[in-house]
Each structure stands twice: as C-alpha cells, then as structure tokens.
Design a protein around this motif. Structure first.
Motif, PDB file in Angstrom:
ATOM      1  N   THR A 139       0.812  -1.217   0.000  1.00  0.00           N
ATOM      2  CA  THR A 139       0.000   0.000   0.000  1.00  0.00           C
ATOM      3  C   THR A 139       0.849   1.273   0.000  1.00  0.00           C
ATOM      4  N   ALA A 140       2.135   1.144   0.280  1.00  0.00           N
ATOM      5  CA  ALA A 140       3.003   2.331   0.361  1.00  0.00           C
ATOM      6  C   ALA A 140       4.373   1.994  -0.202  1.00  0.00           C
ATOM      7  N   LEU A 141       4.436   1.902  -1.515  1.00  0.00           N
ATOM      8  CA  LEU A 141       5.682   1.539  -2.185  1.00  0.00           C
ATOM      9  C   LEU A 141       6.316   2.748  -2.853  1.00  0.00           C
ATOM     10  N   PRO A 142       7.620   2.761  -2.981  1.00  0.00           N
ATOM     11  CA  PRO A 142       8.263   3.828  -3.756  1.00  0.00           C
ATOM     12  C   PRO A 142       7.991   3.617  -5.239  1.00  0.00           C
ATOM     13  N   PRO A 143       8.270   4.605  -6.082  1.00  0.00           N
ATOM     14  CA  PRO A 143       8.108   4.406  -7.527  1.00  0.00           C
ATOM     15  C   PRO A 143       9.000   3.261  -8.007  1.00  0.00           C
ATOM     16  N   LEU A 144       8.416   2.287  -8.704  1.00  0.00           N
ATOM     17  CA  LEU A 144       9.178   1.110  -9.101  1.00  0.00           C
ATOM     18  C   LEU A 144       9.102   0.812 -10.601  1.00  0.00           C
ATOM     19  N   ASP A 179      -8.408  -2.854   2.858  1.00  0.00           N
ATOM     20  CA  ASP A 179      -6.995  -3.222   2.708  1.00  0.00           C
ATOM     21  C   ASP A 179      -6.734  -3.834   1.334  1.00  0.00           C
ATOM     22  N   TRP A 180      -7.666  -4.657   0.866  1.00  0.00           N
ATOM     23  CA  TRP A 180      -7.523  -5.274  -0.453  1.00  0.00           C
ATOM     24  C   TRP A 180      -7.548  -4.210  -1.559  1.00  0.00           C
ATOM     25  N   GLN A 181      -8.455  -3.273  -1.446  1.00  0.00           N
ATOM     26  CA  GLN A 181      -8.535  -2.198  -2.440  1.00  0.00           C
ATOM     27  C   GLN A 181      -7.262  -1.356  -2.441  1.00  0.00           C
ATOM     28  N   ARG A 182      -6.773  -1.010  -1.245  1.00  0.00           N
ATOM     29  CA  ARG A 182      -5.550  -0.213  -1.166  1.00  0.00           C
ATOM     30  C   ARG A 182      -4.341  -0.998  -1.699  1.00  0.00           C
ATOM     31  N   THR A 183      -4.331  -2.296  -1.460  1.00  0.00           N
ATOM     32  CA  THR A 183      -3.237  -3.120  -1.979  1.00  0.00           C
ATOM     33  C   THR A 183      -3.250  -3.134  -3.496  1.00  0.00           C
ATOM     34  N   GLN A 203      -4.910 -14.008  -0.145  1.00  0.00           N
ATOM     35  CA  GLN A 203      -5.988 -14.351   0.775  1.00  0.00           C
ATOM     36  C   GLN A 203      -5.743 -13.843   2.185  1.00  0.00           C
ATOM     37  N   GLU A 204      -4.484 -13.563   2.521  1.00  0.00           N
ATOM     38  CA  GLU A 204      -4.185 -13.035   3.851  1.00  0.00           C
ATOM     39  C   GLU A 204      -4.587 -11.568   3.995  1.00  0.00           C
ATOM     40  N   ILE A 205      -4.887 -10.912   2.894  1.00  0.00           N
ATOM     41  CA  ILE A 205      -5.378  -9.533   2.939  1.00  0.00           C
ATOM     42  C   ILE A 205      -6.896  -9.632   3.046  1.00  0.00           C
ATOM     43  N   THR A 206      -7.405  -9.598   4.266  1.00  0.00           N
ATOM     44  CA  THR A 206      -8.792  -9.989   4.500  1.00  0.00           C
ATOM     45  C   THR A 206      -9.797  -8.845   4.432  1.00  0.00           C
ATOM     46  N   GLY A 207      -9.386  -7.645   4.814  1.00  0.00           N
ATOM     47  CA  GLY A 207     -10.322  -6.523   4.818  1.00  0.00           C
ATOM     48  C   GLY A 207     -10.537  -5.960   3.424  1.00  0.00           C
ATOM     49  N   ARG A 208     -11.763  -5.576   3.107  1.00  0.00           N
ATOM     50  CA  ARG A 208     -12.035  -5.064   1.760  1.00  0.00           C
ATOM     51  C   ARG A 208     -11.245  -3.795   1.474  1.00  0.00           C
TER      52      ARG A 208
END
Length: 245
Positions: free
Chosen positions: A91-96, A116-120, A109-114
């Motif tokens: 969710t907070a990566l440098p420019p890549l 959090d999933w959207q931000r990911t 699947q470990e990203i369980t919250g909606r």
C-alpha cells in the motif's frame, strides 16, 4: 500485520525446512520468463524463496514483506544481496515501474479486509509500469479446503539441521462467511518450547475478484487453474492498461 510464523524469529528461521516443496512457484517463474519481465515485485516475499529464484536468473527483483524476521532470513541467504528488500506492504511503495508483480501462496488471501484489499490493488497498480502485469492465486471456496485443516491430516515431525525435531500441526478455529481462521502449533524438541501462529484467510469468489480488479483499473487477461492443484485454486493474470483510464 504478519502472522506469528513470519514475525517470530524462531519460527521464521524454520519456515523453509517445514515447507520445502516449492514447486508451486514454477508457474510464476515460467510466467516471468514468458512475459519477458526484467523487473519483478514480489509482494509478501517472506523468506525470499521466489525472489531469490528470480534473481538467480538475472531478474531485477524487489521483495516486500511486513515481517522483519522473515526478511532477515531472506537477506542472509546466498544471493540475498541481489534483491532489494523492503519492510512494509504494497500500500506504500516507492516508484518502481515493474514489469510484473506477484502474490504467491496465501498472500492475496491473507489480505482480508475489503479496504486493505482495495488499497493493496491500488498500490500494486501504481508500482507497475503501464502495460505491466499482476499475477496471484487464490483457493476456490467451493472446495472447502479448510475441512482438512486439522491435527489428524496435518501433523508431522521434521528434523532440522542445527535445530532438532520440530512437531507441527494445524487446527481449524473458525469459519465466518468468507473468513477462515486456523492455528499452527510448533513444538521444539530441543527445549520443549511451544509456539503458535494464528492466521485468517479470505476465500473470495471469482466474480468478486474480477469486479474488484476492474474497479481498481486493471484488465483481467486470464484466469486459469493452478497447474499443481487443478480444481482447487485458480490463478489470475491482470494488466495495468498502457494508457490512463
């Protein structure tokens, strides 16, 4: 937050010998080669198995994980200096501007919250170059994999060099809609220490995943069976469009 099996230094140190068969990574390696990916982002890289396999092939790799103990294991492996390791999440990566982003194993699947999933998904999209791809796997909910997550079917004893025998098994704790919670127990014979690690996975339906990818600006290119687990998991390949939406 990462599960205890990734965050606890003693558990992170034995993670690889407790799960030595990583043939599940072969399709990801083939995809990276087939797409000509020269720069790859390995999300939830853990102890660095996949990232280091890519680096051995000359790929420029960035591995990101929220568990510092797992990253310490990864950094200490042969070739660890070839990979750029980042303590954090997608969710907070440098420019890549990577060609390919991956979430292998249980990462998606470990990203369980909606939210959090959207931000990911948004964070990954920003890290991809235009035309870059995201690939990840997820279990098919209809197969009800959690019904086999019990001591009887998962118990084992592993002899680990320099550590000794480690007993391990899994117990199902709760099924609440799409959320499944389970606990791994580890017993170290050398001193009798018992450690546990609780995990929760979200079992998403295929239509839900496709809709969320589209909502976050991806084009779904392919959905296929996981070749090593046909009928039990599917693999999604999505692309960031060349031009802005």
């Amino acid at each position: 937050m990462a599960d205890e099996c990734f965050r606890h230094p003693r558990l992170a140190a034995v993670y690889d010998p407790l799960d030595p068969d990583r043939r599940d990574l072969d399709p990801y390696l083939r995809l990276a080669a087939d797409t000509g990916a020269r720069r790859v982002l390995d999300i939830g890289c853990g102890t660095g198995v996949f990232a280091l396999l890519l680096a051995e092939r000359g790929t420029d790799v960035v591995g990101v994980d929220p568990a510092e103990a797992s990253l310490e294991v990864a950094r200490g492996k042969p070739g660890g200096e070839r990979v750029r390791w980042i303590h954090g999440d997608a969710t907070a990566l440098p420019p890549l501007a990577v060609d390919l982003a991956t979430m292998t194993g249980n990462v998606a699947q470990e990203i369980t919250g909606r939210g959090d999933w959207q931000r990911t998904l948004r964070g990954i999209r920003a890290a991809l170059r235009p035309g870059g791809r995201l690939v990840f796997e997820t279990r098919t909910p209809a197969r009800r994999a959690w019904e086999q997550w019990n001591r009887e079917t998962t118990y084992g004893v592993t002899e680990i060099a320099g550590v000794g025998a480690v007993e391990s098994w899994c117990d199902l704790l709760d099924v609440n809609g799409p959320l499944v919670t389970f606990r791994w127990t580890y017993v170290f014979a050398a001193d009798g220490q018992t450690l546990t690690s609780d995990s929760t996975l979200r079992f998403r339906e295929r239509q839900e995943i496709e809709a969320e990818l589209a909502a976050q600006g991806y084009v779904v290119e392919d959905i296929r069976d996981a070749p090593d687990r046909p009928g039990r998991e599917f693999v999604l390949l999505a692309r960031r469009p060349e031009s802005a939406r």
